[in-house]
Design a protein around this motif. Structure first.
Motif, PDB file in Angstrom:
ATOM      1  N   LEU A  72       0.859  -1.186   0.000  1.00  0.00           N
ATOM      2  CA  LEU A  72       0.000   0.000   0.000  1.00  0.00           C
ATOM      3  C   LEU A  72       0.895   1.235   0.000  1.00  0.00           C
ATOM      4  CD1 LEU A  72      -2.444  -1.120   2.842  1.00  0.00           C
ATOM      5  CD2 LEU A  72      -2.729  -1.438   0.381  1.00  0.00           C
ATOM      6  N   PRO A  73       0.827   2.058  -1.038  1.00  0.00           N
ATOM      7  CA  PRO A  73       1.646   3.258  -1.063  1.00  0.00           C
ATOM      8  C   PRO A  73       0.920   4.447  -0.427  1.00  0.00           C
ATOM      9  CG  PRO A  73       0.588   2.966  -3.187  1.00  0.00           C
ATOM     10  CD  PRO A  73       0.066   1.872  -2.295  1.00  0.00           C
ATOM     11  N   LEU A  74       1.641   5.208   0.403  1.00  0.00           N
ATOM     12  CA  LEU A  74       1.081   6.424   0.981  1.00  0.00           C
ATOM     13  C   LEU A  74       1.994   7.594   0.679  1.00  0.00           C
ATOM     14  CD1 LEU A  74      -0.088   4.034   2.964  1.00  0.00           C
ATOM     15  CD2 LEU A  74      -0.736   5.990   4.372  1.00  0.00           C
ATOM     16  N   TRP A  75       1.409   8.759   0.665  1.00  0.00           N
ATOM     17  CA  TRP A  75       2.182   9.975   0.422  1.00  0.00           C
ATOM     18  C   TRP A  75       1.772  11.018   1.463  1.00  0.00           C
ATOM     19  CZ3 TRP A  75       0.874  15.044  -0.898  1.00  0.00           C
ATOM     20  CH2 TRP A  75       1.968  15.856  -1.254  1.00  0.00           C
ATOM     21  N   ARG A  76       2.682  11.309   2.386  1.00  0.00           N
ATOM     22  CA  ARG A  76       2.452  12.347   3.422  1.00  0.00           C
ATOM     23  C   ARG A  76       1.071  12.220   4.063  1.00  0.00           C
ATOM     24  NH1 ARG A  76       5.402  17.467   0.344  1.00  0.00           N
ATOM     25  NH2 ARG A  76       7.138  16.208  -0.418  1.00  0.00           N
ATOM     26  N   ASP A  77       0.824  11.101   4.686  1.00  0.00           N
ATOM     27  CA  ASP A  77      -0.409  10.831   5.429  1.00  0.00           C
ATOM     28  C   ASP A  77      -1.622  10.556   4.531  1.00  0.00           C
ATOM     29  OD1 ASP A  77       0.867  11.120   7.865  1.00  0.00           O
ATOM     30  OD2 ASP A  77       0.273  13.229   8.105  1.00  0.00           O
ATOM     31  N   ARG A  78      -1.427  10.539   3.250  1.00  0.00           N
ATOM     32  CA  ARG A  78      -2.589  10.313   2.384  1.00  0.00           C
ATOM     33  C   ARG A  78      -2.484   8.983   1.646  1.00  0.00           C
ATOM     34  NH1 ARG A  78      -3.266  16.129  -0.580  1.00  0.00           N
ATOM     35  NH2 ARG A  78      -3.117  17.419   1.283  1.00  0.00           N
ATOM     36  N   CYS A  79      -3.658   8.396   1.379  1.00  0.00           N
ATOM     37  CA  CYS A  79      -3.718   7.200   0.544  1.00  0.00           C
ATOM     38  C   CYS A  79      -3.557   7.646  -0.903  1.00  0.00           C
ATOM     39  CB  CYS A  79      -5.087   6.542   0.591  1.00  0.00           C
ATOM     40  SG  CYS A  79      -5.890   6.438   2.147  1.00  0.00           S
ATOM     41  N   LEU A  80      -2.980   6.782  -1.699  1.00  0.00           N
ATOM     42  CA  LEU A  80      -2.948   7.027  -3.144  1.00  0.00           C
ATOM     43  C   LEU A  80      -4.079   6.207  -3.740  1.00  0.00           C
ATOM     44  CD1 LEU A  80       0.905   7.031  -3.592  1.00  0.00           C
ATOM     45  CD2 LEU A  80      -0.648   8.982  -3.603  1.00  0.00           C
ATOM     46  N   VAL A  81      -4.996   6.893  -4.392  1.00  0.00           N
ATOM     47  CA  VAL A  81      -6.223   6.235  -4.830  1.00  0.00           C
ATOM     48  C   VAL A  81      -6.410   6.338  -6.338  1.00  0.00           C
ATOM     49  CG1 VAL A  81      -7.361   6.725  -2.624  1.00  0.00           C
ATOM     50  CG2 VAL A  81      -7.686   8.286  -4.547  1.00  0.00           C
ATOM     51  N   ASP A  82      -7.113   5.341  -6.856  1.00  0.00           N
ATOM     52  CA  ASP A  82      -7.598   5.447  -8.230  1.00  0.00           C
ATOM     53  C   ASP A  82      -9.126   5.419  -8.150  1.00  0.00           C
ATOM     54  OD1 ASP A  82      -8.354   2.839  -7.823  1.00  0.00           O
ATOM     55  OD2 ASP A  82      -6.776   1.976  -9.076  1.00  0.00           O
ATOM     56  N   GLY A  83      -9.792   5.145  -9.243  1.00  0.00           N
ATOM     57  CA  GLY A  83     -11.254   5.189  -9.246  1.00  0.00           C
ATOM     58  C   GLY A  83     -11.909   4.206  -8.302  1.00  0.00           C
ATOM     59  N   ASP A  84     -11.184   3.149  -7.934  1.00  0.00           N
ATOM     60  CA  ASP A  84     -11.772   2.105  -7.099  1.00  0.00           C
ATOM     61  C   ASP A  84     -11.387   2.215  -5.633  1.00  0.00           C
ATOM     62  OD1 ASP A  84     -12.914   0.936  -9.374  1.00  0.00           O
ATOM     63  OD2 ASP A  84     -11.036  -0.122  -9.822  1.00  0.00           O
ATOM     64  N   GLY A  85     -10.675   3.278  -5.251  1.00  0.00           N
ATOM     65  CA  GLY A  85     -10.229   3.403  -3.863  1.00  0.00           C
ATOM     66  C   GLY A  85      -8.719   3.317  -3.786  1.00  0.00           C
ATOM     67  N   PRO A  86      -8.172   3.122  -2.568  1.00  0.00           N
ATOM     68  CA  PRO A  86      -6.722   3.071  -2.409  1.00  0.00           C
ATOM     69  C   PRO A  86      -6.099   1.963  -3.265  1.00  0.00           C
ATOM     70  CG  PRO A  86      -7.799   3.264  -0.294  1.00  0.00           C
ATOM     71  CD  PRO A  86      -8.881   3.032  -1.292  1.00  0.00           C
ATOM     72  N   VAL A  87      -5.002   2.278  -3.940  1.00  0.00           N
ATOM     73  CA  VAL A  87      -4.383   1.266  -4.793  1.00  0.00           C
ATOM     74  C   VAL A  87      -3.668   0.226  -3.935  1.00  0.00           C
ATOM     75  CG1 VAL A  87      -4.154   2.772  -6.803  1.00  0.00           C
ATOM     76  CG2 VAL A  87      -2.283   2.645  -5.146  1.00  0.00           C
ATOM     77  N   ARG A 115      -4.804  10.202  -7.525  1.00  0.00           N
ATOM     78  CA  ARG A 115      -4.604  11.329  -6.616  1.00  0.00           C
ATOM     79  C   ARG A 115      -4.316  10.821  -5.209  1.00  0.00           C
ATOM     80  NH1 ARG A 115      -9.812  10.240  -7.348  1.00  0.00           N
ATOM     81  NH2 ARG A 115     -11.251  10.452  -5.615  1.00  0.00           N
ATOM     82  N   ALA A 116      -3.960  11.772  -4.332  1.00  0.00           N
ATOM     83  CA  ALA A 116      -3.678  11.455  -2.921  1.00  0.00           C
ATOM     84  C   ALA A 116      -4.810  12.019  -2.066  1.00  0.00           C
ATOM     85  CB  ALA A 116      -2.347  12.066  -2.504  1.00  0.00           C
ATOM     86  N   VAL A 117      -5.390  11.163  -1.206  1.00  0.00           N
ATOM     87  CA  VAL A 117      -6.565  11.560  -0.413  1.00  0.00           C
ATOM     88  C   VAL A 117      -6.408  11.041   1.011  1.00  0.00           C
ATOM     89  CG1 VAL A 117      -9.084  11.403  -0.234  1.00  0.00           C
ATOM     90  CG2 VAL A 117      -8.010  11.282  -2.471  1.00  0.00           C
ATOM     91  N   ASP A 118      -6.818  11.852   1.988  1.00  0.00           N
ATOM     92  CA  ASP A 118      -6.776  11.379   3.370  1.00  0.00           C
ATOM     93  C   ASP A 118      -7.839  10.304   3.589  1.00  0.00           C
ATOM     94  OD1 ASP A 118      -5.606  12.450   6.230  1.00  0.00           O
ATOM     95  OD2 ASP A 118      -7.536  11.442   6.396  1.00  0.00           O
TER      96      ASP A 118
END
Ligand SMILES: [Zn+2]
Length: 306
Positions: free
Chosen positions: A40-55, A104-107
């Protein structure tokens, strides 16, 4: 696992943390090369997501992000599948998003309601653990670099005469539903500084050094609302790794219904009957954040139609 506990977001023990593997670096390294292993990749406290949720990365893409990661941590097993998280915070946001094949990156808190409970809990766990690594790069005792180990669950000071072991920190806070003495039955809600107008929630505060949880309940209620409470009763706890919290929920009873807010943390505190709370809900107002123990304490109280 108690089903009621799984109602609360972010906890729930969904992964087998397999703590015994943290001292087995060869086994962890081998798991990282297994084709089913999820990263699971994260970027500065955020999940990296595609259309289906966190990658959830596997195979070559998982290997690629690991080469760019500041940290790789072992979270545990989801059934037979090993789950790791990596921190891409060293990259710029566009580079991290692209490398992960995300959009994108999302909390994780912004995804509540769209993520299943296990997905939200695992993302929160990864977020908290990776956040700690970014805050604990150096030893607080001697100032030397601290090196990650134990599958990402410890850092060791590299100072030749120090070598201190540094473990992830948890910061406990109490959150309390206070009931009024006598009748009618009422609970105390407060308007917190910075909260939206007409937004009320239960009272909360951090536990201080040298306090029990119950001590913290009594002190916070006295400081913030000027009330003395008795019958402090544990109601449950919630993982709150934003960044390092543990929310511990209580009920307590005030000895008087006289309230005096501090005017700093709390702008106003007042008693609500169940009928008044139901009226607020009917009017479209929420009882706390839906992902919080605050919400659960309130809905639990409201459901007790005594
Ligand atoms: Zn040190």
């Amino acid at each position: 696992m108690d089903t009621a506990e799984r109602v609360l977001a972010y906890g729930g023990g969904w992964l087998d943390r397999a703590g015994e593997l943290r001292t087995d670096p060869a086994r962890l390294e081998a798991l990282l090369t297994e084709p089913t292993t999820v990263v699971l990749p994260l970027w500065r406290d955020r999940c990296l997501v595609d259309g289906d949720g966190p990658v959830r990365l596997t195979g070559d893409r998982a290997s690629l992000v690991r080469t760019a990661a500041d940290e790789t941590v072992f979270l545990g097993f989801d059934g037979d599948v090993a789950v790791f998280a990596v921190d891409l915070s060293g990259l710029g946001e566009p580079a991290a998003v692209e490398m992960a094949g995300a959009a994108r990156a999302v909390d994780v808190r912004a995804l509540v309601g769209r993520l299943d409970p296990a997905g939200a809990a695992v993302q929160a766990y990864a977020r908290g653990l990776l956040h700690w690594h970014r805050q604990q790069r150096y030893c607080g005792t001697c100032g030397a670099v601290a090196v990650a180990g134990g599958g990402g669950h410890v850092r060791t000071c590299s100072g030749a005469e120090c070598g201190r072991l540094l473990f992830p920190r948890i910061e406990p806070a109490i959150i309390v539903l206070v009931e009024a003495p006598g009748s009618p039955e009422r609970c105390l809600l407060a308007r917190h500084a910075g909260a939206a107008e007409d937004s009320y929630s239960t009272l909360a505060g951090f536990v201080e050094v040298g306090e029990s949880l119950e001590d913290a309940v009594r002190r916070e209620m006295a400081e913030e609302a000027g009330i003395t409470v008795t019958d402090v009763t544990y109601r449950g706890s919630q993982a709150w790794p934003f960044p390092a919290g543990l929310m511990v929920g209580f009920r307590a009873t005030a000895t008087s219904d006289e309230v005096r807010v501090d005017g700093v943390e709390l702008l106003e505190a007042r008693w609500f009957t169940r009928a008044e709370l139901r009226e607020r809900v009917a009017g479209g107002r929420r009882l706390g954040r839906v992902d919080s123990i605050d919400h659960q304490l309130l809905t639990g109280w409201l459901a007790e139609a005594r």
